[in-house]
Motif scaffolding. Structure first.
Motif, PDB file in Angstrom:
ATOM      1  N   ALA A   8      50.674  43.258  -1.802  1.00 62.21           N
ATOM      2  CA  ALA A   8      50.488  42.699  -3.143  1.00 62.21           C
ATOM      3  C   ALA A   8      50.693  43.762  -4.223  1.00 62.21           C
ATOM      4  CB  ALA A   8      49.102  42.079  -3.268  1.00 62.21           C
ATOM      5  N   THR A   9      50.303  44.997  -3.918  1.00 68.33           N
ATOM      6  CA  THR A   9      50.539  46.095  -4.865  1.00 68.33           C
ATOM      7  C   THR A   9      52.042  46.328  -5.049  1.00 68.33           C
ATOM      8  OG1 THR A   9      48.471  47.131  -4.158  1.00 68.33           O
ATOM      9  CG2 THR A   9      50.034  48.502  -5.375  1.00 68.33           C
ATOM     10  N   LEU A  10      52.793  46.246  -3.952  1.00 68.02           N
ATOM     11  CA  LEU A  10      54.247  46.382  -4.043  1.00 68.02           C
ATOM     12  C   LEU A  10      54.856  45.270  -4.894  1.00 68.02           C
ATOM     13  CD1 LEU A  10      55.066  47.275  -0.314  1.00 68.02           C
ATOM     14  CD2 LEU A  10      55.016  48.837  -2.267  1.00 68.02           C
ATOM     15  N   VAL A  11      54.371  44.045  -4.703  1.00 71.22           N
ATOM     16  CA  VAL A  11      54.870  42.929  -5.505  1.00 71.22           C
ATOM     17  C   VAL A  11      54.522  43.137  -6.977  1.00 71.22           C
ATOM     18  CG1 VAL A  11      54.700  40.434  -5.903  1.00 71.22           C
ATOM     19  CG2 VAL A  11      54.746  41.332  -3.567  1.00 71.22           C
ATOM     20  N   TYR A  12      53.318  43.605  -7.232  1.00 73.15           N
ATOM     21  CA  TYR A  12      52.883  43.847  -8.613  1.00 73.15           C
ATOM     22  C   TYR A  12      53.761  44.904  -9.287  1.00 73.15           C
ATOM     23  CZ  TYR A  12      49.904  45.352 -12.487  1.00 73.15           C
ATOM     24  OH  TYR A  12      49.434  45.698 -13.720  1.00 73.15           O
ATOM     25  N   ILE A  13      54.053  45.983  -8.553  1.00 77.28           N
ATOM     26  CA  ILE A  13      54.911  47.041  -9.100  1.00 77.28           C
ATOM     27  C   ILE A  13      56.310  46.493  -9.391  1.00 77.28           C
ATOM     28  CG2 ILE A  13      56.041  49.241  -8.564  1.00 77.28           C
ATOM     29  CD1 ILE A  13      53.536  49.955  -6.928  1.00 77.28           C
ATOM     30  N   PHE A  14      56.816  45.682  -8.487  1.00 78.84           N
ATOM     31  CA  PHE A  14      58.133  45.079  -8.684  1.00 78.84           C
ATOM     32  C   PHE A  14      58.157  44.209  -9.944  1.00 78.84           C
ATOM     33  CE2 PHE A  14      60.884  41.360  -8.091  1.00 78.84           C
ATOM     34  CZ  PHE A  14      62.114  41.960  -7.864  1.00 78.84           C
ATOM     35  N   MET A  15      57.126  43.405 -10.137  1.00 76.48           N
ATOM     36  CA  MET A  15      57.081  42.487 -11.275  1.00 76.48           C
ATOM     37  C   MET A  15      56.893  43.218 -12.602  1.00 76.48           C
ATOM     38  SD  MET A  15      57.625  39.606  -9.877  1.00 76.48           S
ATOM     39  CE  MET A  15      57.338  38.571 -11.317  1.00 76.48           C
ATOM     40  N   LYS A  16      56.324  44.419 -12.555  1.00 78.75           N
ATOM     41  CA  LYS A  16      56.048  45.162 -13.788  1.00 78.75           C
ATOM     42  C   LYS A  16      57.244  45.939 -14.313  1.00 78.75           C
ATOM     43  CE  LYS A  16      52.616  46.189 -15.662  1.00 78.75           C
ATOM     44  NZ  LYS A  16      52.068  45.746 -16.957  1.00 78.75           N
ATOM     45  N   HIS A  17      58.275  46.155 -13.499  1.00 78.97           N
ATOM     46  CA  HIS A  17      59.375  47.031 -13.894  1.00 78.97           C
ATOM     47  C   HIS A  17      60.712  46.287 -13.799  1.00 78.97           C
ATOM     48  CE1 HIS A  17      56.669  50.509 -13.934  1.00 78.97           C
ATOM     49  NE2 HIS A  17      56.161  50.044 -12.812  1.00 78.97           N
ATOM     50  N   VAL A  66      40.158  40.104   9.912  1.00 80.86           N
ATOM     51  CA  VAL A  66      40.168  39.859   8.466  1.00 80.86           C
ATOM     52  C   VAL A  66      40.435  41.153   7.702  1.00 80.86           C
ATOM     53  CG1 VAL A  66      38.796  39.047   6.509  1.00 80.86           C
ATOM     54  CG2 VAL A  66      38.625  37.893   8.707  1.00 80.86           C
ATOM     55  N   THR A  67      39.883  42.263   8.183  1.00 84.94           N
ATOM     56  CA  THR A  67      40.091  43.550   7.512  1.00 84.94           C
ATOM     57  C   THR A  67      41.558  43.962   7.547  1.00 84.94           C
ATOM     58  OG1 THR A  67      37.858  44.282   8.054  1.00 84.94           O
ATOM     59  CG2 THR A  67      39.461  45.980   7.497  1.00 84.94           C
ATOM     60  N   LEU A  68      42.202  43.807   8.707  1.00 82.97           N
ATOM     61  CA  LEU A  68      43.622  44.128   8.808  1.00 82.97           C
ATOM     62  C   LEU A  68      44.451  43.252   7.878  1.00 82.97           C
ATOM     63  CD1 LEU A  68      44.047  44.636  12.662  1.00 82.97           C
ATOM     64  CD2 LEU A  68      44.235  46.384  10.888  1.00 82.97           C
ATOM     65  N   CYS A  69      44.136  41.966   7.842  1.00 82.96           N
ATOM     66  CA  CYS A  69      44.861  41.052   6.950  1.00 82.96           C
ATOM     67  C   CYS A  69      44.726  41.484   5.503  1.00 82.96           C
ATOM     68  CB  CYS A  69      44.347  39.627   7.138  1.00 82.96           C
ATOM     69  SG  CYS A  69      45.035  38.437   5.968  1.00 82.96           S
ATOM     70  N   LEU A  70      43.494  41.757   5.077  1.00 77.98           N
ATOM     71  CA  LEU A  70      43.275  42.140   3.676  1.00 77.98           C
ATOM     72  C   LEU A  70      43.913  43.486   3.353  1.00 77.98           C
ATOM     73  CD1 LEU A  70      39.586  40.981   3.203  1.00 77.98           C
ATOM     74  CD2 LEU A  70      41.586  40.078   2.038  1.00 77.98           C
ATOM     75  N   SER A  71      43.825  44.422   4.277  1.00 78.11           N
ATOM     76  CA  SER A  71      44.389  45.746   4.026  1.00 78.11           C
ATOM     77  C   SER A  71      45.911  45.675   3.864  1.00 78.11           C
ATOM     78  CB  SER A  71      44.033  46.696   5.181  1.00 78.11           C
ATOM     79  OG  SER A  71      42.642  46.794   5.336  1.00 78.11           O
ATOM     80  N   ILE A  72      46.563  44.960   4.782  1.00 75.31           N
ATOM     81  CA  ILE A  72      48.023  44.830   4.707  1.00 75.31           C
ATOM     82  C   ILE A  72      48.440  44.038   3.475  1.00 75.31           C
ATOM     83  CG2 ILE A  72      50.053  43.877   5.878  1.00 75.31           C
ATOM     84  CD1 ILE A  72      48.584  44.434   8.541  1.00 75.31           C
ATOM     85  N   ASN A  73      47.736  42.942   3.209  1.00 73.52           N
ATOM     86  CA  ASN A  73      48.066  42.125   2.044  1.00 73.52           C
ATOM     87  C   ASN A  73      47.789  42.843   0.730  1.00 73.52           C
ATOM     88  OD1 ASN A  73      48.993  40.053   3.595  1.00 73.52           O
ATOM     89  ND2 ASN A  73      47.352  38.624   3.115  1.00 73.52           N
ATOM     90  N   TYR A  74      46.771  43.707   0.735  1.00 74.08           N
ATOM     91  CA  TYR A  74      46.480  44.472  -0.478  1.00 74.08           C
ATOM     92  C   TYR A  74      47.640  45.411  -0.811  1.00 74.08           C
ATOM     93  CZ  TYR A  74      44.394  47.938  -3.571  1.00 74.08           C
ATOM     94  OH  TYR A  74      44.146  48.799  -4.612  1.00 74.08           O
ATOM     95  N   ILE A  75      48.137  46.114   0.198  1.00 74.22           N
ATOM     96  CA  ILE A  75      49.263  47.026  -0.027  1.00 74.22           C
ATOM     97  C   ILE A  75      50.514  46.247  -0.422  1.00 74.22           C
ATOM     98  CG2 ILE A  75      50.785  48.719   1.076  1.00 74.22           C
ATOM     99  CD1 ILE A  75      48.411  49.492   2.856  1.00 74.22           C
ATOM    100  N   ASN A  94      57.137  37.214   2.221  1.00 70.42           N
ATOM    101  CA  ASN A  94      57.050  36.467   3.475  1.00 70.42           C
ATOM    102  C   ASN A  94      56.002  37.050   4.407  1.00 70.42           C
ATOM    103  OD1 ASN A  94      59.230  34.212   3.900  1.00 70.42           O
ATOM    104  ND2 ASN A  94      60.262  35.812   2.722  1.00 70.42           N
ATOM    105  N   ASP A  95      55.874  38.378   4.428  1.00 71.43           N
ATOM    106  CA  ASP A  95      54.824  39.004   5.236  1.00 71.43           C
ATOM    107  C   ASP A  95      53.436  38.588   4.757  1.00 71.43           C
ATOM    108  OD1 ASP A  95      56.580  40.278   6.895  1.00 71.43           O
ATOM    109  OD2 ASP A  95      56.543  42.183   5.808  1.00 71.43           O
ATOM    110  N   ILE A  96      53.255  38.543   3.435  1.00 66.14           N
ATOM    111  CA  ILE A  96      51.961  38.130   2.874  1.00 66.14           C
ATOM    112  C   ILE A  96      51.630  36.701   3.298  1.00 66.14           C
ATOM    113  CG2 ILE A  96      50.720  37.606   0.734  1.00 66.14           C
ATOM    114  CD1 ILE A  96      52.236  39.894  -0.599  1.00 66.14           C
ATOM    115  N   ILE A  97      52.607  35.812   3.169  1.00 66.15           N
ATOM    116  CA  ILE A  97      52.388  34.411   3.537  1.00 66.15           C
ATOM    117  C   ILE A  97      52.044  34.285   5.019  1.00 66.15           C
ATOM    118  CG2 ILE A  97      53.482  32.138   3.739  1.00 66.15           C
ATOM    119  CD1 ILE A  97      55.188  32.883   1.284  1.00 66.15           C
ATOM    120  N   LEU A  98      52.800  34.993   5.870  1.00 66.80           N
ATOM    121  CA  LEU A  98      52.585  34.905   7.309  1.00 66.80           C
ATOM    122  C   LEU A  98      51.213  35.443   7.697  1.00 66.80           C
ATOM    123  CD1 LEU A  98      53.792  34.168  10.049  1.00 66.80           C
ATOM    124  CD2 LEU A  98      54.764  36.479  10.154  1.00 66.80           C
TER     125      LEU A  98
END
Length: 394
Positions: free
Chosen positions: A343-352, A332-341, A370-374
């Motif tokens: 999701a931050t990339l997606v957030y940066i993309f959506m903001k600019h 669960v920690t690996l999933c959250l850590s990878i998804n957190y990073i 797709n990585d987040i979903i998987l």
């Protein structure tokens, strides 16, 4: 959490960590939150699966304590992550989150006091324990605990709703008590209320401990176990009281080490908010033999199956409790850590907008999504398989 000001009426100044430090701090906080909440959620699940626990006032009180720990950990972690992502929150949203946090923060000391009283009655009045401590009375006591907690801060909410202008609730502030509840006198009222509450709880714990101690000298080992349990409650209460030391500790350490203000605030938050939540699973989830026996059934790592042939019936191969917790926390920690990073990339993309107009970045973000979903689905499948294995075994 990274704000500073030169006076009580000054505008808070944002002191931001660099990106690498912010990601590291949030990963540590989220990892601790998920790990503790995972174990606590398993305790709640174990409690709900077995009628034996539901008929025992001691375990009912314990699960009430665990549920409050889950709420408090989740809210505090959410506030911290949001403070790094958006820095400020709408007042109405911050007030809503603080209400849940304050409820849990006040509920825990009173629950510990009631649990100590239950131990005292069990040891000193064993023949009358079933008449004095009943399931119905336990739920009534829990309701009273929530009512008393509501009395501590609902007046602050009502006063704010009647005195503050409506625009204030739509404004954005750094989420903490002093920026949301700005009415003069609230701080003094809270100090008095907290002092009376803590003094009452401590007197209860001290009285029950010594009564059990005197009984334990001539009684069975159950009295000694009850005495040790009250000692653990006292230790847990001491950790819970660290919450009230947040401002003095932060101020004092910042004065001594002004260059490390951000590190100090983060370390103090971990110590006063996270560490006390580690005690509850240990007191009953691991230490209590009865609960531990049932807990093992619901901490089965579900992916460990073997068979002698393609048509053979799968044989469940169980890990021990320590290994099970470690494996599930890692996953669960690996999933959250990878998804957190990601999701931050997606957030940066959506903001600019400049990124949205570049096909290269669009394709990159498509890959990230797709990585987040998987990752989410694979982790969810494993958790569901874990629950399925628990249900089949139970």
């Amino acid at each position: 959490m990274n704000f500073s000001s030169s006076g009580s009426n000054s505008t808070p100044v944002v002191v931001r960590d660099d990106l690498k430090t912010a990601i590291m701090k949030n990963m540590i906080t989220v990892t601790l939150c998920v790990s503790i909440n995972y174990v606590n959620a398993t305790l709640v699940y174990t409690f709900m699966r077995h009628e034996f626990f539901k008929r025992n006032p001691r375990y009912i009180l314990f699960i009430h304590l665990v549920i409050n720990d889950i709420i408090l950990m989740t809210v505090l972690t959410l506030i911290q992550v949001l403070s790094y992502v958006v820095y400020t929150l709408h007042v109405w949203l911050c007030m809503t989150l603080l209400i849940f946090a304050l409820f849990s923060n006040f509920n825990n000391p009173m629950t510990l006091a009631v649990m100590a009283i239950e131990c005292y009655v069990a040891v000193c009045f064993p023949l009358r324990h079933s008449q004095i401590i009943t399931v119905k009375k336990t739920y009534i006591t829990i309701a009273l605990i929530w009512l008393i907690s509501a009395q501590s801060f609902f007046p602050d909410v009502l006063v704010s709703l009647t005195t503050e202008h409506l625009d204030f609730f739509q404004s954005r502030v750094f989420c903490q008590n002093t920026t949301v509840f700005r009415i003069p006198g609230i701080l003094l009222k809270n100090i008095i209320y907290n002092a009376v509450l803590m003094a009452t709880v401590w007197l209860t714990l001290i009285y029950t401990y010594f009564k059990i101690l005197f009984t334990a000298k001539s009684a069975s080992s159950d009295a000694t176990k009850a005495r040790n349990t009250v000692l653990l409650h006292s230790f847990q209460l001491s950790l819970s009281m660290l919450t009230y030391m947040y401002t003095p500790l932060t101020t004092g350490l910042t004065y001594l080490f002004p260059q490390s203000v951000l590190a100090i605030r983060f370390a103090v938050i971990i110590i006063v908010s996270v560490m006390p939540r580690l005690v509850s699973p240990l007191v009953y989830g691991i230490r209590d033999k009865t609960f531990r026996k049932y807990l093992k059934k619901h901490l089965i790592f579900p992916m460990n199956f073997s068979g002698s042939g393609s048509n053979s019936t799968p044989v469940v191969v169980r890990d021990d409790l320590k290994t099970v917790i470690m494996k599930n926390v890692i996953t669960v920690t690996l999933c959250l850590s990878i998804n957190y990073i990601n999701a931050t990339l997606v957030y940066i993309f959506m903001k600019h907008e400049i990124l949205k107009m570049n096909p290269r970045y669009i394709l990159d973000i498509h890959l990230v999504i797709n990585d987040i979903i998987l990752m989410t689905l694979l982790t969810l499948i494993q958790v569901l398989l874990f629950q399925r294995a628990s249900l089949t075994d139970g």
